[in-house]
Write a protein that holds these residues in place. Structure first.
Motif, mmCIF file in Angstrom:
data_model
loop_
_atom_site.group_PDB
_atom_site.id
_atom_site.type_symbol
_atom_site.label_atom_id
_atom_site.label_comp_id
_atom_site.label_asym_id
_atom_site.label_seq_id
_atom_site.Cartn_x
_atom_site.Cartn_y
_atom_site.Cartn_z
ATOM 1 N N VAL A 188 0.830 -1.207 0.000
ATOM 2 C CA VAL A 188 0.000 0.000 0.000
ATOM 3 C C VAL A 188 0.865 1.258 0.000
ATOM 4 O O VAL A 188 0.592 2.218 -0.734
ATOM 5 C CB VAL A 188 -0.951 -0.001 1.216
ATOM 6 N N GLY A 189 1.920 1.267 0.812
ATOM 7 C CA GLY A 189 2.749 2.460 0.941
ATOM 8 C C GLY A 189 3.858 2.565 -0.079
ATOM 9 O O GLY A 189 4.590 3.559 -0.100
ATOM 10 N N GLY A 190 3.995 1.553 -0.951
ATOM 11 C CA GLY A 190 5.083 1.537 -1.920
ATOM 12 C C GLY A 190 4.769 2.313 -3.186
ATOM 13 O O GLY A 190 3.655 2.827 -3.381
ATOM 14 N N PRO A 191 5.722 2.367 -4.111
ATOM 15 C CA PRO A 191 5.570 3.171 -5.330
ATOM 16 C C PRO A 191 4.560 2.619 -6.329
ATOM 17 O O PRO A 191 4.248 3.287 -7.315
ATOM 18 C CB PRO A 191 6.984 3.169 -5.929
ATOM 19 N N TRP A 192 4.033 1.394 -6.081
ATOM 20 C CA TRP A 192 3.018 0.807 -6.958
ATOM 21 C C TRP A 192 1.718 0.574 -6.197
ATOM 22 O O TRP A 192 0.875 -0.202 -6.639
ATOM 23 C CB TRP A 192 3.533 -0.509 -7.545
ATOM 24 N N GLY A 193 1.557 1.259 -5.051
ATOM 25 C CA GLY A 193 0.386 1.056 -4.213
ATOM 26 C C GLY A 193 -0.623 2.175 -4.311
ATOM 27 O O GLY A 193 -1.295 2.338 -5.339
ATOM 28 N N HIS A 194 -0.720 2.967 -3.231
ATOM 29 C CA HIS A 194 -1.726 4.030 -3.153
ATOM 30 C C HIS A 194 -1.095 5.322 -2.652
ATOM 31 O O HIS A 194 -0.100 5.298 -1.911
ATOM 32 C CB HIS A 194 -2.863 3.622 -2.212
#
Length: 251
Positions: free
Chosen positions: A181-187
């Motif tokens: 969620v907190g990564g560069p492909w999340g939200h």
């Protein structure tokens, strides 16, 4: 042109875009019965829908699309990657969006935009008719230069502010999901949304809806607090919710 929401969040999403006598549904993460109930609350009916657009294959955006399309004989637009990501069964009228090419629905121009999200071939959309531009921008882990250039000049914008980083870090999700969620492909976090709003053409933006707010990793109070400095000059600012979405906004 005007737009409204059936609901916005991890338990289901659906956005309506209306122009003249046309009605477009972007995503459907609800059952048929729930869609019918929610759209009637907004003074319309599913029978009026012209077409359905799909942003990506995650269940909160896609699970209601195939049964709804089959029941009401609706055209469905999605990228090839989204279509091939799972077995959707037979769709009555399938239109594949190849290479993120813009296309027309009656007088409405639809511009698909590639976004960084952990899906097969995700797209968000900019809609334009009669010189007005509406952007729908949720479900992405960062604001790339490509995304920013396409959503820079909008008259109205539905923008994700999904999580507060501290709430996410201390919340109930397992470590792998927190990282996703907190990564560069999340939200997008509240802070990422605020940074994006500080960089776009604020003079043109008249309507902002903050959406896809996590019920476990964020709160309306935190989102408002972080976004306040960049939203004070926007004439109309609303916050979408999971259960009620938001009512019609004229662009």
């Amino acid at each position: 042109m005007k737009f409204a929401s059936l609901g916005s969040g991890s338990r289901g999403n659906g956005t309506l875009v209306s122009w003249k006598d046309q009605l477009l549904l972007v995503d459907c993460g609800f059952t048929i019965k729930e869609v019918e109930r929610r759209i009637e609350r907004l003074g319309r009916s599913v029978a009026e829908i012209t077409a359905v657009l799909v942003t990506h294959e995650h269940a909160d955006h896609l699970k209601g699309v195939p049964p709804l399309a089959r029941k009401y004989n609706l055209p469905v637009y999605m990228t090839p990657g989204t279509f091939r990501s799972r077995d959707l069964g037979k769709l009555p009228f399938l239109h594949l969006i190849e290479g993120y090419q813009a296309f027309q629905l009656d007088e409405l121009e639809v511009l698909p935009v590639a976004v960084p999200h952990d899906a097969r071939e995700p797209a968000q959309f900019v809609f334009q008719v009669a010189g007005k531009r509406l952007g729908i921008l949720t479900d992405l882990g960062n604001i790339s230069a490509h995304v920013e250039s396409h959503f820079y000049d909008c008259d109205a914008l539905l923008l994700e502010a999904n999580h507060d980083p501290q709430m996410l870090a201390s919340g109930p999700y397992p470590p792998s999901l927190k990282q996703r969620v907190g990564g560069p492909w999340g939200h997008l976090s509240n802070q990422q949304a605020a940074g994006f709003l500080a960089r776009i053409n604020a003079d043109r933006l008249q309507h902002l809806v903050v959406g896809h707010i996590s019920q476990k990793n964020n709160s309306l109070e935190l989102a408002r607090q972080v976004l306040k400095e960049v939203t004070d000059k926007i004439p109309r600012v609303e916050y979408a919710c999971q259960d009620e979405g938001f009512d019609w906004i004229n662009v």
